[in-house]
Design an enzyme around this catalytic site. Structure first.
Site: not given
Length: 751
Positions: A359, A466, A502, A600, A623-624, A634, A671
């Site tokens: 992040h 987010r 989200r 994800e 990402n996930d 990661r 995204c």
């Protein structure tokens, strides 16, 4: 042998420089193995040779002068095989090279073990014929495996280069994971966590007497705390354990701890750093003791130091001076630490932990700041005030760069600025392929207040808002009213363009201080909608706030994260319907928004069709999804190089998701950070992705790629990439594709 091994590793790690570390190592090993000689050879990559860098038993004059070309001698044999070589009579071996001036011709027994991670070799010798025992071989092999950290740390400070390439300019750099593309030249400012002694940076002090007084107040406060603890535990601990408090109080009052710290302060160092050095010296005394019980007391000494530091920090507002070209450096950079830097003064970010998808990197991209993550070799506490170059394209950090390196990067920055003018020309025209296909470009954000008007005007909407950031900066759950006001701001800012909110996605690497989730494996644990389903009161409050914020606007879309099966979708939709019905009953004119799901989790990939049938849109969180498909954390720098969103498995998963969604005429967005990577833009268009959502700093670069290719050509390129079996092959193919299009400057420094 285990205690001996730990003591050697600890002593090597604590050595102030590489030369002392190697000297400590060879002396300790010779004593532990009871041999005649111990030597260590390090690699000089430029000269392609193994260099004798420390020895006990051979001639001191040979150190730094004896060089064995790669592939020569028994040392070369150990490096080639990457396994121990144990010989009773070394001179009889055909690979033996006789070097008379070292004095080694007197010795026959030979044992060489590799330090595999660094391609270094540790050698012990015996005068008489001797084949070393298995226990000795495994001891050295185990020791060698644990020495990598000390050697790489030495390289980070430039000592290794200085020792192996004397009188040559140093072009050293540290390697991490690219966090955000770009180049920055600036000055390091170390950001450290509260009560973390090891992360305290060096800082000068103007008034030593005042600093000593501040330190003495902190010591007195800790003494009061310890006495209170001792009294409170009187009925809960046996007498021998309560004696620990007496020992700590004695240490706290000891002249050595107080005087040593104050002497360091008078030499010009601020109290936290002086305390850091004093505690390290005291703890080392215990660490080196043979008695296991006494060695454990080192942890008590460190705890005492942390308690003093905590009071020092409470007494200090931690006012930090940020130069105009600040490069924020830390063991782990948080959103709040980034926010503490005054606007316009943050030039770059370097974190010892995390990866390009952590992040901190996401925030750096949102702010358009070059970033390098996972620089595990970086000596954070020694970085304050150093000149740095951050290469966010290649994941490199140069410490105190030479004039030639600095000049070259300043030239690249000038080219980047020229390229930036071309990128800016993309502002205004639609995101449209050369054959007229519109690819909407949305923003990922959670920090709308920090976005400027140009960013808001350029985007086609928000593809991922987010909602957890407002939860993370408070000391309690925000109420419905607080959330409503926050969501209303972002919906109004982009109306009538769509905004995808989200639902709360905490857990994993996002913890709330007032709602701690402590798990052995948080990324596979209680997070996302799993928490929402077990705490529907949190979820319902958030949904009500979202629906109320949308009244009169109609651009709200809701997205559900961390879905692993259709049952979760059904249950969450029932809760959303319940919140909607309750608000209608209360007299609020609320509309039911479009509902989407983040794909994800691998199980959701295989149920993409069933999920698409139930919702209005799908959005892929690469990402996930990449993390779970590749089984790679990661944020772990040890395996972060295995994390690659262009992996064939990721591309094939995207192909399957878009195909399943197309059966139900559902749009698919990406995204994840892959959406903002110009290297992937063509692939995503070719795979059938309908829209892309990214950080503001990536939007114009991605638009340039979109406007430079046709959808038909993108499909052809994607089909070629899907047939490739190796991620490196895919990456090289796409780099070559952008070069052919004249867009190579989007993925590397310069134009």
């Amino acid at each position: 042998m285990l205690d001996t091994l730990h003591r050697i590793v600890h002593a090597v790690n604590k050595a102030p420089n590489l030369q002392e570390a190697l000297g400590t190592l060879v002396n300790a090993v010779r004593e532990a193995i009871d041999c005649d000689v111990c030597s260590i050879y390090l690699v000089d990559d430029d000269a392609r040779s193994n260099v004798l860098m420390a020895t006990v038993g051979l001639e001191d004059s040979a150190v730094g002068k004896v060089r064995l070309p790669f592939g020569r001698g028994l040392v070369g044999l150990v490096a080639e095989r990457a396994e121990p070589v144990n010989l009773a009579d070394a001179p009889a071996h055909p690979r033996y090279v006789r070097i008379a001036h070292t004095g080694e011709t007197r010795y026959r027994g030979f044992l060489g073990v590799p330090i595999i991670q660094n391609r270094r070799v540790l050698v012990v010798r015996q005068r008489e014929e001797r084949e070393f025992q298995d226990e000795e071989v495994t001891f050295l092999f185990t020791l060698a495996a644990q020495l990598a950290g000390a050697i790489t740390h030495a390289r980070a400070s430039g000592e290794l280069d200085a020792l192996t390439r004397e009188h040559q300019p140093l072009h050293r750099f540290l390697v991490g994971q690219p966090g955000h593309a770009g180049v920055a030249v600036g000055t390091a400012v170390v950001s450290f966590q509260l009560s973390d002694l090891e992360a305290v940076p060096d800082r000068p002090v103007d008034d030593p007497e005042a600093e000593c007084a501040r330190f003495e107040r902190a010591v007195a406060q800790v003494g009061t705390d310890l006495r209170h603890l001792q009294e409170r535990m009187a009925d809960q601990l046996p007498e021998e354990d309560r004696a620990l408090f007496d020992a700590l109080l004695l240490m706290l009052r000891s002249e050595t701890l107080v005087l040593q710290t104050e002497e360091t302060i008078h030499r010009g160092l601020w109290a936290p750093a002086a305390l850091r050095d004093t505690i390290a010296a005291h703890a080392q005394i215990f660490d080196e003791m043979d008695d296991p019980y006494l060695r454990e007391r080192a942890s008590d000494v460190r705890d005492l130091g942390r308690r003093i530091l905590m009071h020092l920090q409470d007494d200090d507002p931690r006012l930090v001076e940020y130069p105009p070209d600040t490069i924020l450096v830390g063991e782990e950079i948080s959103a709040m630490q980034l926010a503490e830097v005054p606007p316009g003064q943050l030039a770059g970010v370097v974190s010892a932990s995390g990866s390009g998808s952590s992040h901190a990197a996401i925030l750096a991209r949102a702010m358009g700041i070059p970033a390098v993550m996972g620089v595990s070799e970086m000596p954070v506490s020694r970085m304050q005030g150093r000149a740095l170059i951050v290469d966010g394209y290649r994941g490199r950090v140069y410490i105190e760069p030479t004039p030639s390196v600095r000049t070259e990067y300043e030239r690249l920055i000038a080219e980047e600025q020229a390229l930036g003018a071309e990128v800016e020309a993309m502002r205004g025209p639609p995101s449209e392929t050369t054959d007229g296909h519109i690819v909407p470009l949305h923003l990922n954000t959670g920090l709308v207040n920090q976005m400027n008007g140009e960013e808001q005007a350029e985007a086609d909407g928000v593809g991922l808002y987010r909602t957890e950031f407002p939860f993370m900066v408070r000391d309690r759950f925000p109420g419905e009213g607080e959330q409503l006001r926050n969501y209303r701001r972002v919906l109004e800012a982009f109306a009538p363009r769509p905004v995808v909110l989200r639902t709360l996605d905490i857990g994993g690497d996002k913890a709330l201080p007032y709602f701690p989730v402590v798990e052995q494996n948080p990324f596979l644990g209680w997070r996302g909608v799993r928490i929402s389903l077990q705490h529907p009161e949190i979820f319902l409050t958030q949904i009500r706030a979202m629906l109320l914020a949308d009244i009169g606007l109609g651009n709200l879309q809701i997205m559900l994260p961390m879905i692993s099966g259709v049952g979760e979708v059904d249950e969450l939709q029932q809760l959303i319907q319940r919140a909607h019905d309750e608000l209608l009953e209360e007299g609020h004119v609320v509309a039911m928004p479009r509902i989407g799901v983040m794909i994800e989790v691998p199980s959701a990939v295989y149920q993409a069709g069933e999920i698409a049938r139930r919702v209005d849109f799908l959005s892929v969180g690469t990402n996930d999804l990449t993390q779970y498909l590749l089984a790679v954390d990661r944020n772990n720098p040890r395996v972060a190089d295995l994390y690659d969103e262009l992996h064939p498995a990721v591309l094939r998963a995207l192909r399957d998701i878009t195909a399943a969604a197309a059966e139900f005429n559902r749009p698919v967005s990406v995204c994840g950070e892959l959406a903002g990577n110009p290297l992937a833009t063509i692939l995503l268009i070719g795979l059938g992705v309908n829209s892309l959502s990214m950080s503001a700093g990536s939007l114009l670069r991605v638009k340039w790629v979109v406007r430079s290719i046709s959808r038909i050509r993108a499909r052809q390129i994607a089909q070629v990439a899907l047939r490739m079996e190796d991620v490196g092959q895919i990456r090289r193919f796409m780099e070559g594709t952008l070069d052919e299009m004249g867009l190579g400057g989007l993925i590397r420094p310069g134009k």
